[in-house]
Structures are given as C-alpha cells and as structure tokens.
Design a protein around this motif. Structure first.
Motif, PDB file in Angstrom:
ATOM      1  N   ARG A 268       0.650  -1.077  -0.033  1.00 55.76           N
ATOM      2  CA  ARG A 268      -0.018  -0.067  -0.050  1.00 55.76           C
ATOM      3  C   ARG A 268       0.921   1.339   0.150  1.00 55.76           C
ATOM      4  O   ARG A 268       0.603   2.398  -0.806  1.00 55.76           O
ATOM      5  N   LEU A 269       1.860   1.259   0.826  1.00 56.50           N
ATOM      6  CA  LEU A 269       2.705   2.342   0.776  1.00 56.50           C
ATOM      7  C   LEU A 269       3.540   2.776  -0.496  1.00 56.50           C
ATOM      8  O   LEU A 269       3.460   3.813  -1.026  1.00 56.50           O
TER       9      LEU A 269
ATOM     10  N   GLU B 105       0.737   3.945  -2.984  1.00 60.05           N
ATOM     11  CA  GLU B 105       0.433   5.457  -2.900  1.00 60.05           C
ATOM     12  C   GLU B 105       1.618   6.271  -3.150  1.00 60.05           C
ATOM     13  O   GLU B 105       1.321   7.440  -3.654  1.00 60.05           O
ATOM     14  N   GLN B 106       2.887   5.890  -3.214  1.00 65.99           N
ATOM     15  CA  GLN B 106       3.918   6.747  -3.622  1.00 65.99           C
ATOM     16  C   GLN B 106       4.450   6.688  -4.903  1.00 65.99           C
ATOM     17  O   GLN B 106       5.129   7.193  -5.646  1.00 65.99           O
TER      18      GLN B 106
END
Length: 610
Positions: A425-426, A429-430
């Motif tokens: 997820r990180l 998102e990035q």
C-alpha cells in the motif's frame, strides 16, 4: 599394357574390395571365389590383379612368409615401385603368396602406399611420424579398453576421475551424451549416469545431484561486503522489545515483532543499506534469486558476512527497515509508516513463544493480529493443513521430524503478511514500481476440510505471479500484497526494500521496466532454487527409507487414478502411487510397508499390508 590392367586369367589372385579372391572364370563378368568358398560374379573394374597365378586355393595365403621388409624399404625409400618388384626385394620371389604379403604391406599404409602397379615408398621422416601416431593411438585404445574393464568391475583408479567428469556432466544435465556410458551399454540419461557414478564410487552413495542439475550455485558468494553508513538518519527504536521468532537452528533472522501501544511494528533486516541496485552484491543476489535451503545445509544468495552484520539479533543493535501499523476492529490496516531504524532484538523459537502466548506482549499481539487473520479468512484465504516435515542431514544421518501446527507460527506468518500488505500500500500510494505478489482465485472455490480435499484444493491454485500491477492474492485473502520481510533470503523482497529506501532518501527509484527486468531474472533463478530444494528433500527422504528397509507406517488415499491410488504418507510428507486390487475411497487409511527405493530414479514403492 601393364599386367595389372590386363584381364586376369583363371586361377589368378585378385583384390576384391579389401579381400583376396581367386578367379574361377572369365567372360562378360568375372567369376571369383572368396574366403569361405563363396563365389561372386563381378565386373572387371571391381577387381585388381595382384598375381597371374596359378593360385589353386585361397588357403595358400594363410601362411605368410617372413622377409627382409625393412631392407626393401630402406633400399627403395623415396622411390616408386610395383608390387612385383617389392615382392622380389622383400621376399626374394614373386608368387601369389608373396604378392599378397606385399599387398598387405601396402594396405597397411606405413612404409608403402598406392596401387599394385604404382607403389610409393614413403620417406623415413613420414614413416617415423606415422608410426609414432599409430603407436600412440594403439596405446590409447589399450588404455580405453582397460578403463572400460575397470568401470565394469567398479574398480576405477584415481587417474580415472578426470575421465569420469564426462559422465558427471551428463548426470548433472550439462550434456546429453557420454561416450563412456555408451560404451558400457547404459542409456544416455542423467539417472543412469547417476547410477554409474555411484557404482564406481565417484559419487558417494547418498550424493544429492539436484541443485547442481538445476544450475544452482553450491557455495556462498565470495564477495566483499561494504561497511554500513553510520551517519544515515535512522529512527531509534531500541527502547522497544523486539522478538525475532524462528525455527530452532535458524541461521538468517531477518524479521522481528514489536508492540507499541496499539501499534504493531514489523522490523526487517535493512539489507538495502549494504546492497545497492546494480552493485556487485545486487547482481550476485539477482543471479541466485533466493537462498537455497537443503537438508544438508544452506547456500546463501548473499555473502555470509551480510547476515552476520544485518541479521536481527546477531548484533547488540541492528539496522532495520521498520513497518508500523494499526489494525482496526475489522482487521484493516491503518496509519501505515516505514522507517529506517535501529532495533535491539531478542531471538526466540516458536516453541518458546508457544508457551508464552498468554503473557505480555504476546497476548496483545495475538489478539490484534487475530483480527487481521479473520479478515483474510473472510476474504477467502485458503488454509491447507497438509503434513509438513523438516528434513535434516546431521552427521551423515537423515532426521525427519514433523512441523507442528503451532499458533506462534501462525501469529508470525500473519504479522509478516501484515507487513507485506503495508509495504504494498505504501509503494502504491507513493507511485513506486515494485513486484506485487498476485494469485488468481481458484476454481472451484469451496473450502477443504480433509486430506484428500486439501490435496485436491492445492492443485487448483496457480503459482503466485510477481507483477508491477497490483491485484488480488486469492490464497492469502489479500487485495494487495508484496513480499517484503525476507530480503536476506529472497531477491524480490530486497528489490522492494531498495525502492522504499530510495523514496525515504529522496533519491530516484527504479522505473517499472527496470523492476520487471530484475524480477524476471531473479524469478528464473529462484524457480531453479525451489525445484532444487523440492527434489533434494525428496532425495533425502528416500535415503532415509533406503536406510530403514523395515519401515512401516500409514498412508492416506488422496487421489484415485486408473488402477492406482495416490497416497500421502503424513509422517514423511511424502506422496506415492500404489497399485491395489481393492476398491479404495478417498481418505482411506492404509497400512504400508516399504517395498523398494531407487535413488537415482528418485522413486519409491510401497506395498499394502493386510
């Protein structure tokens, strides 16, 4: 016209192909008699006259005279002569017998060569060179025959080992032919090459060829490991209790757990701090794909010094990449963070933690992680309780023990899955390109509850795929997931770390094309590693059975084929096929006795008792 070109008279000696023949009759075709009494009609051009005769019987040629052959050669050296003149000089007369003896000297091709009417007498230098070559060839042939006899008797010498490397190449799948095996009458297969090498003690009787046959390196990489940048900013988490929980004897602890209030921390060895993209260590790890775990030992994808410096709990304080998260009442992950950190880690075994699950902090970890576990199950995660064993070779003895289904093991597994979802997820998102681990939903989707249905269910799943596009991992029950908790052991995890570290440092991460190129190379190598591990485990299980010929145990029927049943032996986690006349049903339990083990063929057979 030369006598050698004239029509041969009856009872003359002629040459037919390479054999002597006696002329019986002359006409449009010439009737000749060959050795053994057989006759043949041939064209004049098919024969050459050696002597006009009379030759009453080919039997006259069986006793060849001794002559002054070397004197004749020295006298004629470098000149041209005829068969008649050569016979006169070498044997003092020209008869059918001396003509045939002279022709044999010409056919030999050492001192004389050519045709009956034009024989070249070769120079000394040529003769000596050819004689040396022929003697060397004859010696090599004698040596070859003696070597084959030693192989047949299974008594090779130390000098034979270099020759047997040819057979080893076939046994390891590096070539598809062996002259030695062919001469000994063996089929040209790796399995028969394996068998031959064991029979002559070139390989030990228990030799495991499978990693090398898959092209997997058999030793750790011998590369220098850079020093850690002590000035790199890191979050100090040494005040938190951190636990690296593994099987007893684990040699590469690369993940640990902490609890801080409601936050769970998963700390992972910061391998990317020492292994930069496209550096020597990165290229080596990429070419290997993963650690190779064998019953006889482990071969690491990175130098051992990397583990010594970065393995969690191997130093008083360890550098880590730490993932923080909260797990809400529905099992969803919130407040995701990732930091370069310092951690102080205590190493524990699953068995030790199993006894402390009701203690602080394990009770709280257990309760929190259970919510995540329940969410996965509700999303269709598959839980297959098929038998698993640990296979170890210790002091030359194979030891097989069951892997108990401990709650502590499931707790750690779920925590690592939480970190994998958080990392995915990180990165999403990035906008970081990483290999997302995906798996399609199997068909049918019903849950399995017994061994036969679990066996069938496992076969429904397709392998996990690593893609840059995020997608469902059906087997884990996660909508988004990446492998991020084993960077010491698996290259794809290291790649995720390198991308996260680049983002944390404000550097330029790899793009999608670069990531997928690296994943493709590493997964090809990792696939060979997994295959080598699976075959090696099978190999050592069969060694165990061969060394225990009186083995008896139970098998559960997990599949039915025409005239055969697929049986799972739980205590060995071993699959086998047996023939039986009885009508069997799935999940029937059979009492089995070992019948036969063929180690090179990697096959085992059992007989049903009762």
């Amino acid at each position: 016209m030369s006598r050698y070109q004239a029509t041969p008279p009856v009872d003359s000696l002629v040459l037919y192909k390479t054999h002597p023949a006696r002329v019986l009759g002359v006409g449009d075709k010439i009737e000749i008699q060959l050795g053994g009494g057989s006759t043949k009609r041939v064209r004049p051009k098919d024969i050459a006259l050696l002597h006009p005769g009379p030759l009453r019987s080919l039997g006259e040629l069986e006793r060849l005279p001794e002559g002054a052959v070397d004197d004749a050669w020295e006298l004629l050296e470098g000149e041209q002569t005829t068969l008649e003149d050569l016979a006169e000089l070498a044997f003092a007369e020209f008869t059918p017998v001396t003509a045939w003896a002279s022709w044999l000297l010409v056919a030999e091709g050492l001192r004389f060569c050519g045709a009956p009417e034009s024989i070249t007498v070769r120079a000394r230098a040529e003769v000596e060179r050819d004689r040396a070559e022929r003697e060397a060839k004859a010696a090599a042939e004698r040596d070859w025959k003696a070597f084959l006899e030693r192989m047949r008797a299974a008594t090779p010498t130390a000098e034979d080992r270099s020759r047997l490397a040819e057979v080893e190449r076939l046994a390891l799948g590096q070539t598809d032919r062996s002259r030695i095996l062919e001469a000994l009458g063996y089929p040209q297969t790796p399995e028969h090459a394996h068998r031959a090498l064991v029979e002559v003690a070139y390989w030990p009787v228990n030799h495991n060829p499978y990693p090398a046959r898959r092209g997997v390196p058999g030793e750790d990489a011998a590369l220098a490991v850079p020093t850690l940048d002590e000035d790199e900013p890191r979050l100090d988490l040494t005040h938190l209790e951190a636990f690296a929980i593994d099987d007893e004897g684990n040699e590469d602890p690369d993940d640990a757990l902490s609890l801080e209030g409601e936050r769970i921390w998963v700390h992972v060895a910061d391998v990317g701090a020492l292994v930069a993209p496209d550096g020597p260590l990165d290229l080596e790890a990429r070419s290997r794909g993963a650690n190779l775990y064998l019953p006889e030992g482990m071969v690491k994808m990175l130098p051992s010094e990397t583990t010594t410096r970065l393995g969690l709990g191997l130093q008083p304080v360890s550098p880590a990449l730490s993932f923080a998260m909260r797990c809400d009442e529905r099992g969803e992950l919130r407040d995701l963070e990732v930091h370069r950190s310092w951690v102080r880690v205590q190493r524990l075994t699953y068995g030790e933690v199993e006894q402390r699950l009701d203690e602080v902090p394990f009770a709280a970890l257990r309760a929190t992680i259970a919510r995540f576990h329940d969410r996965r199950q509700a999303n269709g995660a598959t839980r297959l309780a098929l038998p698993e064993v640990s296979v170890r070779v210790e002091d030359g003895e194979v030891r097989i023990r069951p892997l108990l289904r401990l709650e502590s093991r499931e707790l750690v597994t779920d925590a690592m899955l939480m970190a994998g979802e958080a990392a995915a997820r990180l990165c999403l998102e990035q906008g970081l390109a990483i290999p997302f681990a995906t798996q399609a939903t199997p068909d049918p989707a019903e849950e399995a509850s017994d061994l036969a249905s679990m066996y069938a269910r496992r076969r429904c799943f397709k392998p996990t795929r690593l893609l840059c596009e995020p997608d469902l991992h059906a087997g884990l029950g996660l909508p988004l997931y990446t492998r991020a908790t084993s960077p010491l052991r698996r290259y794809s995890d290291l790649l995720v770390h390198q991308q996260l570290r680049a983002w944390l440092a404000g550097a330029t991460p790899l793009d999608r094309e670069q990531v997928m190129e690296r994943v493709a190379q590493a997964e090809l190598a990792a696939s060979a590693v997994r295959r080598g591990e699976r075959l090696s485990n099978q190999h050592w299980k069969l060694v165990y059975l061969r060394d225990n010929p009186g083995w008896r145990g139970e098998g559960v029927v997990v599949g039915l084929e025409e005239r055969r049943a697929v049986v799972l032996v739980p205590e060995l986690a071993l699959e086998a096929r047996i023939r039986t006349r009885e009508r069997l049903a799935l999940n029937d339990t059979l009492k089995l006795a070992l019948a036969d083990v063929d180690l090179p063929e990697l096959s085992v057979s059992f007989r049903v008792l009762g």
